[in-house]
Design a protein around this motif. Structure first.
Motif, short mmCIF file in Angstrom:
data_model
loop_
_atom_site.label_atom_id
_atom_site.label_comp_id
_atom_site.label_asym_id
_atom_site.label_seq_id
_atom_site.Cartn_x
_atom_site.Cartn_y
_atom_site.Cartn_z
N ALA A 2 0.83 -1.19 0.00
CA ALA A 2 0.00 0.00 0.00
C ALA A 2 0.87 1.24 0.00
O ALA A 2 1.84 1.34 0.74
N GLU A 3 0.48 2.21 -0.83
CA GLU A 3 1.23 3.45 -0.90
C GLU A 3 1.20 4.20 0.42
O GLU A 3 2.13 4.93 0.78
N ASP A 4 0.13 4.01 1.19
CA ASP A 4 0.04 4.74 2.46
C ASP A 4 1.03 4.23 3.50
O ASP A 4 1.24 4.86 4.53
N GLU A 5 1.68 3.09 3.24
CA GLU A 5 2.76 2.66 4.13
C GLU A 5 3.97 3.58 3.98
O GLU A 5 4.78 3.71 4.89
N ILE A 6 4.10 4.16 2.80
CA ILE A 6 5.21 5.07 2.53
C ILE A 6 4.82 6.48 2.94
O ILE A 6 5.57 7.17 3.63
N ARG A 7 3.67 6.92 2.51
CA ARG A 7 3.24 8.29 2.79
C ARG A 7 2.70 8.39 4.21
O ARG A 7 1.75 7.72 4.58
N GLY A 8 3.31 9.24 4.99
CA GLY A 8 2.83 9.45 6.34
C GLY A 8 1.79 10.56 6.39
O GLY A 8 1.52 11.23 5.40
N THR A 9 1.20 10.73 7.55
CA THR A 9 0.21 11.79 7.78
C THR A 9 0.76 12.74 8.82
O THR A 9 1.14 12.33 9.92
N ALA A 10 0.81 14.02 8.48
CA ALA A 10 1.33 15.01 9.43
C ALA A 10 0.43 15.08 10.65
O ALA A 10 -0.79 15.01 10.55
N GLN A 11 1.06 15.22 11.81
CA GLN A 11 0.34 15.31 13.07
C GLN A 11 0.43 16.72 13.61
O GLN A 11 1.37 17.47 13.33
N GLY A 12 -0.54 17.13 14.42
CA GLY A 12 -0.50 18.44 15.04
C GLY A 12 -0.38 19.54 14.00
O GLY A 12 -1.10 19.56 13.00
N THR A 13 0.55 20.46 14.21
CA THR A 13 0.76 21.55 13.26
C THR A 13 2.00 21.34 12.41
O THR A 13 2.46 22.27 11.74
N ALA A 14 2.57 20.13 12.42
CA ALA A 14 3.73 19.84 11.57
C ALA A 14 3.30 19.90 10.11
O ALA A 14 2.26 19.35 9.74
N PRO A 15 4.10 20.55 9.25
CA PRO A 15 3.71 20.67 7.84
C PRO A 15 3.78 19.34 7.09
O PRO A 15 3.08 19.15 6.10
N VAL A 16 4.64 18.45 7.54
CA VAL A 16 4.80 17.12 6.95
C VAL A 16 5.06 16.14 8.08
O VAL A 16 5.36 16.54 9.21
N PRO A 17 4.97 14.83 7.81
CA PRO A 17 5.30 13.85 8.86
C PRO A 17 6.73 14.03 9.36
O PRO A 17 7.64 14.37 8.60
N LEU A 18 6.92 13.80 10.65
CA LEU A 18 8.23 13.85 11.27
C LEU A 18 8.66 12.43 11.64
O LEU A 18 7.85 11.63 12.11
N SER A 19 9.93 12.12 11.43
CA SER A 19 10.47 10.80 11.71
C SER A 19 11.83 10.94 12.37
O SER A 19 12.32 12.06 12.59
N VAL A 20 12.46 9.80 12.68
CA VAL A 20 13.73 9.78 13.41
C VAL A 20 14.75 8.94 12.67
O VAL A 20 14.44 7.83 12.22
N LEU A 21 15.98 9.46 12.56
CA LEU A 21 17.13 8.69 12.11
C LEU A 21 18.07 8.55 13.29
O LEU A 21 18.53 9.53 13.86
#
Length: 366
Positions: A2-21
């Motif tokens: 599913a493409e939605d496994e790749i595309r995240g959903t922004a939370q709160g007021t973040a303009p895009v999804p935030l992740s961690v490296l």
């Protein structure tokens, strides 16, 4: 998949999804065990605050980076989380046989179905001598040059679909593709989505031509970010994986309660990078060690240049910097890496960023 496994959903007021490296950094006076405990704590925190994914980067022969075995660490994190996507940022494909990677990530997918990413890089993630030891070969250029062929082979193993007559037709990566069931009751093979990682144009163009998601290492190649993303988007061809391009960028970002403390922390991280770049890798120094260290003019210039690309300061300052970077690059996702001597500082940084964007304080209910 599913493409939605790749595309995240922004939370709160973040303009895009935030992740961690996560590089699983080890500070002076600490141990790899301490660093791994910090990784678990950060993964649990960021999962609870709505971060989209948590990736581990493969590095070797660096005392201050305990992430030589991403698959092992990801299995450990899978046991301590339930929702956040887990993946490699990345596994360095030339260091490993494609079948081995397919087996490792097939196993991870069986452990954490539907939330594993396989990010792949073409660099060794270490110096030349260590790369030769990893590959049992002195033909170091061969791995990078053969990257597209290695990628194709790995994809075949993951999908278990070598054609008739191929010498590997009777070889299967086990565990193999999981038979996922759709809401309509239809079963279809499912395996971890492949991402290509890069710090220049090669992987950007390859990812685009194959219709794969792309992750760019802005945190150590900032001058190439916009050209590489433009090349990825121009090269993109729709695929069974993605209809449209999807690019995330790795960003060095460190938020602290006090602006002065942020400057102390990133200066120590810059000293660590200077030592690494000059063949003296070690544990991440303390801010006190960095304050006492006499930087040469060349080292001072490097530290200032390096830290110019680290978004640091108070939570509001980091949010402002991230928002500006997003506007400038058009990235679909921001993957934050907070390098500091102290695990507590790193943990606090992600908490402050989450607060700045108003991310949820508990796991979202699906």
């Amino acid at each position: 998949m599913a493409e939605d496994e790749i595309r995240g959903t922004a939370q709160g007021t973040a303009p895009v999804p935030l992740s961690v490296l996560d590089l699983v950094t080890v500070g002076a006076g600490r141990t790899a065990s301490d660093a791994l405990r910090t990784s678990v704590a950060i993964a649990k925190l960021t999962e609870s605050r709505g971060f989209h994914r948590y990736w581990i980067a493969e590095h070797h022969s660096m005392p201050g980076v305990a992430s030589s075995s991403p698959a092992v660490i990801l299995a450990h994190l899978a046991a301590h989380t339930t929702r956040i996507r887990l993946g490699s940022g990345g596994v360095m494909l030339p260091n490993h046989a494609p079948l081995v990677i397919a087996e490792q990530f097939g196993t991870l997918e069986a452990m954490a179905p539907g939330r594993v990413d396989l990010g792949l890089g073409r660099a060794p993630g270490t110096d030349g001598a260590t790369a030769a030891a990893l590959r049992r070969s002195d033909r170091l250029n061969e791995g990078a040059d053969d990257f597209p062929q290695q990628l194709a082979e790995l994809t075949r193993f993951l999908d278990d679909d070598f054609p008739d007559g191929h010498p590997y037709r009777r070889i299967h990566a086990v565990p193999g593709p999981v038979q996922a069931t759709s809401p309509g009751g239809v079963q279809s093979p499912h395996r971890p989505p492949i991402w290509l990682l890069g710090s220049s144009g090669f992987s950007a163009q390859l990812a685009g031509s194959l219709g794969l998601p792309f992750a760019f290492a802005h945190h150590f190649s900032a001058q190439n970010t916009v050209p590489a993303l433009d090349l990825y988007r121009e090269s993109f061809r729709p695929s069974a994986v993605l209809d449209e391009p999807y690019a995330l960028i790795g960003v060095s970002a460190l938020a602290t309660d006090d602006e002065k403390e942020a400057r102390r922390q990133v200066r120590a991280a810059a000293l660590n990078m200077i030592r690494l770049r000059t063949g003296r890798p070690g544990l991440v120094p303390t801010p006190e060690e960095a304050e006492a260290y006499e930087f040469s003019p060349m080292e001072e210039e490097f530290a200032n240049s390096w830290n110019a690309n680290v978004i640091h300061g108070t939570a509001d300052e980091v949010r402002s910097g991230l928002d500006e970077l997003h506007k400038r690059t058009g990235a679909d996702e921001l993957m934050l890496t907070g390098n500091a001597h102290s695990g507590d500082i790193r943990l606090r940084s992600y908490e402050l960023v989450a607060d700045a964007y108003g991310l949820p304080t508990a796991p979202a209910v699906s």
